[in-house]
Design a protein around this motif. Sequence first.
Motif, PDB file in Angstrom:
ATOM      1  N   VAL A   1      21.950 -65.809  23.269  1.00 39.64           N
ATOM      2  CA  VAL A   1      22.709 -66.606  24.191  1.00 39.64           C
ATOM      3  C   VAL A   1      22.107 -67.875  24.261  1.00 39.64           C
ATOM      4  O   VAL A   1      22.715 -68.884  24.920  1.00 39.64           O
ATOM      5  CB  VAL A   1      22.274 -65.261  25.485  1.00 39.64           C
ATOM      6  CG1 VAL A   1      23.285 -64.290  26.071  1.00 39.64           C
ATOM      7  CG2 VAL A   1      20.873 -65.234  25.958  1.00 39.64           C
ATOM      8  N   GLN A   2      20.969 -67.759  24.188  1.00 38.02           N
ATOM      9  CA  GLN A   2      19.584 -68.680  24.061  1.00 38.02           C
ATOM     10  C   GLN A   2      20.787 -69.934  23.252  1.00 38.02           C
ATOM     11  O   GLN A   2      21.157 -71.604  24.167  1.00 38.02           O
ATOM     12  CB  GLN A   2      18.113 -69.047  24.041  1.00 38.02           C
ATOM     13  CG  GLN A   2      17.810 -68.215  24.974  1.00 38.02           C
ATOM     14  CD  GLN A   2      17.368 -66.674  23.677  1.00 38.02           C
ATOM     15  OE1 GLN A   2      18.311 -66.093  23.493  1.00 38.02           O
ATOM     16  NE2 GLN A   2      16.267 -65.896  23.956  1.00 38.02           N
ATOM     17  N   GLN A   3      20.894 -69.888  22.003  1.00 38.51           N
ATOM     18  CA  GLN A   3      21.629 -70.682  21.104  1.00 38.51           C
ATOM     19  C   GLN A   3      22.547 -70.849  21.595  1.00 38.51           C
ATOM     20  O   GLN A   3      23.150 -72.097  21.583  1.00 38.51           O
ATOM     21  CB  GLN A   3      21.444 -69.764  19.726  1.00 38.51           C
ATOM     22  CG  GLN A   3      22.475 -71.545  18.880  1.00 38.51           C
ATOM     23  CD  GLN A   3      21.512 -72.087  18.383  1.00 38.51           C
ATOM     24  OE1 GLN A   3      20.039 -71.803  17.978  1.00 38.51           O
ATOM     25  NE2 GLN A   3      22.149 -73.426  18.563  1.00 38.51           N
ATOM     26  N   ALA A   4      23.939 -70.431  21.462  1.00 41.21           N
ATOM     27  CA  ALA A   4      25.042 -70.203  22.042  1.00 41.21           C
ATOM     28  C   ALA A   4      25.037 -71.182  23.892  1.00 41.21           C
ATOM     29  O   ALA A   4      25.610 -72.296  23.845  1.00 41.21           O
ATOM     30  CB  ALA A   4      25.352 -69.324  22.988  1.00 41.21           C
ATOM     31  N   LEU A   5      23.786 -70.750  24.630  1.00 39.11           N
ATOM     32  CA  LEU A   5      23.819 -72.195  25.835  1.00 39.11           C
ATOM     33  C   LEU A   5      23.451 -73.580  25.543  1.00 39.11           C
ATOM     34  O   LEU A   5      24.197 -74.576  25.986  1.00 39.11           O
ATOM     35  CB  LEU A   5      22.883 -71.149  26.605  1.00 39.11           C
ATOM     36  CG  LEU A   5      23.156 -71.726  28.716  1.00 39.11           C
ATOM     37  CD1 LEU A   5      24.698 -71.224  29.059  1.00 39.11           C
ATOM     38  CD2 LEU A   5      22.180 -71.217  29.263  1.00 39.11           C
ATOM     39  N   ALA A   6      22.425 -73.117  24.657  1.00 39.37           N
ATOM     40  CA  ALA A   6      22.375 -74.926  23.961  1.00 39.37           C
ATOM     41  C   ALA A   6      23.339 -75.550  23.426  1.00 39.37           C
ATOM     42  O   ALA A   6      23.870 -76.658  23.473  1.00 39.37           O
ATOM     43  CB  ALA A   6      20.926 -74.553  23.070  1.00 39.37           C
ATOM     44  N   ASN A   7      24.190 -75.233  22.691  1.00 38.67           N
ATOM     45  CA  ASN A   7      25.377 -75.305  22.021  1.00 38.67           C
ATOM     46  C   ASN A   7      26.936 -75.734  22.419  1.00 38.67           C
ATOM     47  O   ASN A   7      27.240 -77.111  23.365  1.00 38.67           O
ATOM     48  CB  ASN A   7      26.205 -74.546  21.648  1.00 38.67           C
ATOM     49  CG  ASN A   7      25.463 -74.399  19.766  1.00 38.67           C
ATOM     50  OD1 ASN A   7      24.662 -74.955  19.407  1.00 38.67           O
ATOM     51  ND2 ASN A   7      25.462 -73.090  19.442  1.00 38.67           N
TER      52      ASN A   7
ATOM     53  N   GLN B   1      17.434 -61.103  31.000  1.00 37.64           N
ATOM     54  CA  GLN B   1      16.489 -61.254  30.085  1.00 37.64           C
ATOM     55  C   GLN B   1      15.802 -61.975  29.988  1.00 37.64           C
ATOM     56  O   GLN B   1      14.549 -61.980  29.378  1.00 37.64           O
ATOM     57  CB  GLN B   1      16.884 -60.058  28.849  1.00 37.64           C
ATOM     58  CG  GLN B   1      17.925 -58.707  29.210  1.00 37.64           C
ATOM     59  CD  GLN B   1      16.214 -57.526  29.577  1.00 37.64           C
ATOM     60  OE1 GLN B   1      14.988 -58.506  28.758  1.00 37.64           O
ATOM     61  NE2 GLN B   1      16.812 -56.804  29.720  1.00 37.64           N
ATOM     62  N   HIS B   2      16.654 -63.157  29.498  1.00 41.42           N
ATOM     63  CA  HIS B   2      15.568 -64.785  29.427  1.00 41.42           C
ATOM     64  C   HIS B   2      16.029 -65.223  31.138  1.00 41.42           C
ATOM     65  O   HIS B   2      16.135 -66.839  30.638  1.00 41.42           O
ATOM     66  CB  HIS B   2      16.966 -65.430  28.111  1.00 41.42           C
ATOM     67  CG  HIS B   2      16.929 -64.609  26.830  1.00 41.42           C
ATOM     68  ND1 HIS B   2      16.049 -64.399  26.144  1.00 41.42           N
ATOM     69  CD2 HIS B   2      17.842 -63.252  26.283  1.00 41.42           C
ATOM     70  CE1 HIS B   2      15.643 -63.183  25.032  1.00 41.42           C
ATOM     71  NE2 HIS B   2      16.775 -62.905  24.194  1.00 41.42           N
ATOM     72  N   ASN B   3      16.308 -65.451  31.849  1.00 38.30           N
ATOM     73  CA  ASN B   3      15.973 -66.282  33.018  1.00 38.30           C
ATOM     74  C   ASN B   3      16.961 -67.299  33.090  1.00 38.30           C
ATOM     75  O   ASN B   3      16.697 -68.010  32.770  1.00 38.30           O
ATOM     76  CB  ASN B   3      14.829 -66.597  32.777  1.00 38.30           C
ATOM     77  CG  ASN B   3      13.625 -65.427  33.494  1.00 38.30           C
ATOM     78  OD1 ASN B   3      14.153 -64.607  33.879  1.00 38.30           O
ATOM     79  ND2 ASN B   3      12.512 -65.381  32.778  1.00 38.30           N
ATOM     80  N   LEU B   4      18.469 -67.376  32.412  1.00 36.83           N
ATOM     81  CA  LEU B   4      19.019 -67.571  32.406  1.00 36.83           C
ATOM     82  C   LEU B   4      20.464 -67.970  33.517  1.00 36.83           C
ATOM     83  O   LEU B   4      21.243 -68.626  32.926  1.00 36.83           O
ATOM     84  CB  LEU B   4      19.362 -67.422  31.180  1.00 36.83           C
ATOM     85  CG  LEU B   4      18.944 -67.929  30.136  1.00 36.83           C
ATOM     86  CD1 LEU B   4      20.117 -67.314  28.557  1.00 36.83           C
ATOM     87  CD2 LEU B   4      18.587 -68.852  29.663  1.00 36.83           C
ATOM     88  N   ILE B   5      20.147 -66.573  34.787  1.00 30.59           N
ATOM     89  CA  ILE B   5      21.268 -67.526  35.346  1.00 30.59           C
ATOM     90  C   ILE B   5      20.287 -67.805  36.615  1.00 30.59           C
ATOM     91  O   ILE B   5      19.371 -67.533  37.180  1.00 30.59           O
ATOM     92  CB  ILE B   5      21.736 -65.998  36.180  1.00 30.59           C
ATOM     93  CG1 ILE B   5      22.100 -64.717  35.173  1.00 30.59           C
ATOM     94  CG2 ILE B   5      22.352 -66.013  36.858  1.00 30.59           C
ATOM     95  CD1 ILE B   5      22.434 -63.202  35.000  1.00 30.59           C
ATOM     96  N   ASP B   6      20.934 -68.983  37.058  1.00 37.79           N
ATOM     97  CA  ASP B   6      20.690 -70.267  38.213  1.00 37.79           C
ATOM     98  C   ASP B   6      20.968 -69.355  39.363  1.00 37.79           C
ATOM     99  O   ASP B   6      21.040 -70.313  39.849  1.00 37.79           O
ATOM    100  CB  ASP B   6      21.344 -71.220  37.595  1.00 37.79           C
ATOM    101  CG  ASP B   6      20.440 -72.141  36.719  1.00 37.79           C
ATOM    102  OD1 ASP B   6      19.249 -71.841  36.142  1.00 37.79           O
ATOM    103  OD2 ASP B   6      21.239 -71.997  35.484  1.00 37.79           O
ATOM    104  N   GLU B   7      21.681 -68.701  39.436  1.00 40.30           N
ATOM    105  CA  GLU B   7      23.112 -68.655  40.500  1.00 40.30           C
ATOM    106  C   GLU B   7      23.689 -67.681  40.956  1.00 40.30           C
ATOM    107  O   GLU B   7      24.605 -67.179  39.751  1.00 40.30           O
ATOM    108  CB  GLU B   7      24.148 -69.971  41.848  1.00 40.30           C
ATOM    109  CG  GLU B   7      23.044 -70.947  42.077  1.00 40.30           C
ATOM    110  CD  GLU B   7      24.189 -71.860  42.278  1.00 40.30           C
ATOM    111  OE1 GLU B   7      25.140 -71.567  42.875  1.00 40.30           O
ATOM    112  OE2 GLU B   7      23.198 -72.898  43.307  1.00 40.30           O
TER     113      GLU B   7
END
Length: 177
Positions: A93-99, A122-128
């Motif tokens: 998810v981190q790499q995909a979000l960076a892309n 798990q990676h604190n990637l939800i902002d809202e």
Amino acid sequence: MTKVTLYIAASLDGYIARSDGGIDWLSILDIEEEDYGYTDFYESIDAIVMGSKTYEVGLGFDKWPYPDKKSFVFTQRHLKSDREDVVFVSDTVQQALANIEAQGLENIWLVGGGALINSFLQHNLIDEYIISIIPTILGGGIQLFPPPTPEEKLELIHSKQYPSGLLQAHYKPIRLG
């Protein structure tokens, strides 16, 4: 900087679909001239991320439910689509979000399902979080937040109650540091 918003409906007991992926129980919300803020939200996003099972549910509608938006489908399976706006992703998810961010897409809608939501959590990637609680108890199915779910403290930004009984709550995570 990308902003990821989980915008989703769940039953009162925390399920986003029946065990078989069915979402027919959401039909109680079909009220003429009421879209629960969906149109405004949809117009505010640049792209959509979803799991493969959620993608397959979308394929079951009369027409593709996410027109004019690039959809990134997370899967380890070899799926294919004839739609140019659907991209299959097997990255983290981190790499995909960076892309996704590198493509200039900033406002991302995390549609579901539960396993993908958990990966973002798990990676604190939800902002809202915009969670619509449907006045239905399913008693089982696909959980909104399947375990193991990390603890996350949230701040209520806004809530709205609709005549249908739907309660929509909008939260932001409280992150220290």
